[in-house]
Design an enzyme around this catalytic site. Structure first.
Site, PDB file in Angstrom:
ATOM      1  NE  ARG A 103      -3.615   0.188   0.109  1.00 15.40           N
ATOM      2  CZ  ARG A 103      -4.621   0.107  -0.756  1.00 15.40           C
ATOM      3  NH1 ARG A 103      -4.947   1.158  -1.501  1.00 15.40           N
ATOM      4  NH2 ARG A 103      -5.280  -1.027  -0.915  1.00 15.40           N
ATOM      5  CB  SER A 341      -4.415  -5.465   8.938  1.00 21.09           C
ATOM      6  OG  SER A 341      -5.245  -6.590   8.760  1.00 21.09           O
ATOM      7  CG  HIS A 343      -6.327  -0.531   3.055  1.00 26.65           C
ATOM      8  ND1 HIS A 343      -5.683   0.693   3.101  1.00 26.65           N
ATOM      9  CD2 HIS A 343      -7.167  -0.473   1.983  1.00 26.65           C
ATOM     10  CE1 HIS A 343      -6.118   1.457   2.110  1.00 26.65           C
ATOM     11  NE2 HIS A 343      -7.010   0.782   1.417  1.00 26.65           N
ATOM     12  CB  CYS A 344      -0.984  -2.096   5.725  1.00 26.39           C
ATOM     13  SG  CYS A 344      -1.755  -1.102   7.005  1.00 26.39           S
ATOM     14  CG  LEU A 345      -0.211  -6.885   4.332  1.00 30.89           C
ATOM     15  CD1 LEU A 345      -0.901  -8.151   4.847  1.00 30.89           C
ATOM     16  CD2 LEU A 345       1.298  -7.070   4.292  1.00 30.89           C
TER      17      LEU A 345
END
Length: 352
Positions: A103, A341, A343-345
């Site tokens: 992200r 989590s 979204h960050c990934l």
């Protein structure tokens, strides 16, 4: 891939960053391999949850995986096959990588709704203010994806992270002062100058600011852990009802600011309050567990859950908020130790 050599900004050329609910061609991931993010056995322990994430995305769109080397690619293929993933939905780019948070270091995809063109913005990446060197391989990820997809690319020349910005697709971007105004990102730029970059290179009309982020978030307060657009004029905003909790005050401050905001069309935001999980503590460390770190994809909305008393409460709220979209709760109890989590990934590539 071609560098854009034009005096026009992406905005002036008619490009916008579409909202996450715009149909995807693919979602891009950088496969985790660095034990500095998940130390010792934790990397192996988080992998089944990561593979379940890939499987869920792949049921509605392609998954582009950036793999550090050929050996890792072969390992990934074997693991995905064992997990029952349709490998025809998986694409690979082989290039050196530092960390897993696509992200933030991955490409920002813009589209021109009129001409149906797509391009990539290559923001600079400095690992959240230089916290986790080295990061030079990750900083080269957008150009590698642009070359693979044969897309034009532009480099604004400043630090920016995808988790720091949230879009409604109708001219507004939402972000946090604690992150984008932090001197560890672009100390030479004032707030108005940062706003101009956001407008010019994301194709938006206004920048809306909340104050800060949650405990355990090492990004200095990314918006994707606290406040998310779910349509043009509605956000889900994290709240903490326990006044003794460290997150209560900052989330209340953010909520108060959200209530005062006006969109480009003059409307107030519709605000849906989303509870925080009870403290997600692992090995004495309070992680930045948040139900707001969901990914909207073609299959549905993939929501992190933590075997936590508030899991079902959050799921029920999101099912009502995302009427017509499937809510897909996936365990993130091992992933969250890495301080991010789903979204960050991930970073979505829109369909045009």
């Amino acid at each position: 891939m071609s560098e854009l050599h034009t005096s026009l900004t992406p905005k002036e050329s008619g490009f916008i960053f579409p909202p996450e609910w715009h149909p995807h061609r693919a979602t891009w991931l950088t496969f985790p391999h660095n034990e500095s993010s998940w130390q010792g056995e934790k990397l192996a322990q988080m992998r089944p949850q990561y593979l379940a994430f890939i499987k869920a995305i792949s049921q509605g769109e392609n998954v582009g995986i950036i793999a550090d080397n050929e050996n890792l690619k072969e390992f990934i293929i074997a693991e995905l096959s064992r997990t029952g993933v349709d490998l025809s939905k998986i694409e690979f780019i082989i290039k050196p990588t530092n960390d897993a948070w696509c992200r933030d270091h991955g490409p920002s995809f813009l589209i021109n709704p009129e001409t149906k063109q797509k391009m990539i913005v290559d923001w600079g990446h400095n690992a959240w203010g230089g916290k986790y060197p080295p990061f030079d391989d990750d900083n080269r990820t957008p150009s590698a994806v642009a070359e693979y997809l044969n897309l034009p690319i532009v480099n604004p020349g400043i630090i920016m992270e995808g988790g720091a910005v949230e879009f409604n697709g109708a001219g507004s971007v939402l972000t946090s002062k604690s992150c984008l105004l932090n001197i560890n990102r672009n100390p030479h730029l004032k707030q108005a100058e940062i706003e101009k970059y956001l407008c010019d290179y994301y194709g938006v009309e206004q920048v809306l600011w909340v104050e800060g982020g949650i405990v355990g978030d090492d990004t200095d307060g990314h918006i994707d852990d606290t406040t998310r657009f779910i349509n043009e004029d509605t956000v889900v905003a994290c709240v903490e009802s326990n006044r003794e909790d460290e997150n209560h005050e900052i989330l209340q401050t953010n909520l108060d600011l959200l209530k005062k905001m006006r969109l480009v069309n003059g409307k107030q935001l519709n605000i849906i309050e989303l509870p925080m999980p009870k403290e997600v503590v692992i090995d004495g460390f309070r992680t930045p567990g948040s139900y707001a770190n969901f990914l909207i994809c073609n299959t549905g909305v993939i929501v992190p859950v933590f075997n936590n008393p508030n899991d079902q409460v959050a799921i029920d709220i999101l099912e009502k908020a995302f009427a017509g979209r499937k809510i897909i709760p996936l365990e993130a109890t091992e992933i969250i130790w890495g301080q991010g989590s789903f979204h960050c990934l991930s970073q979505q590539e829109p369909l045009v």
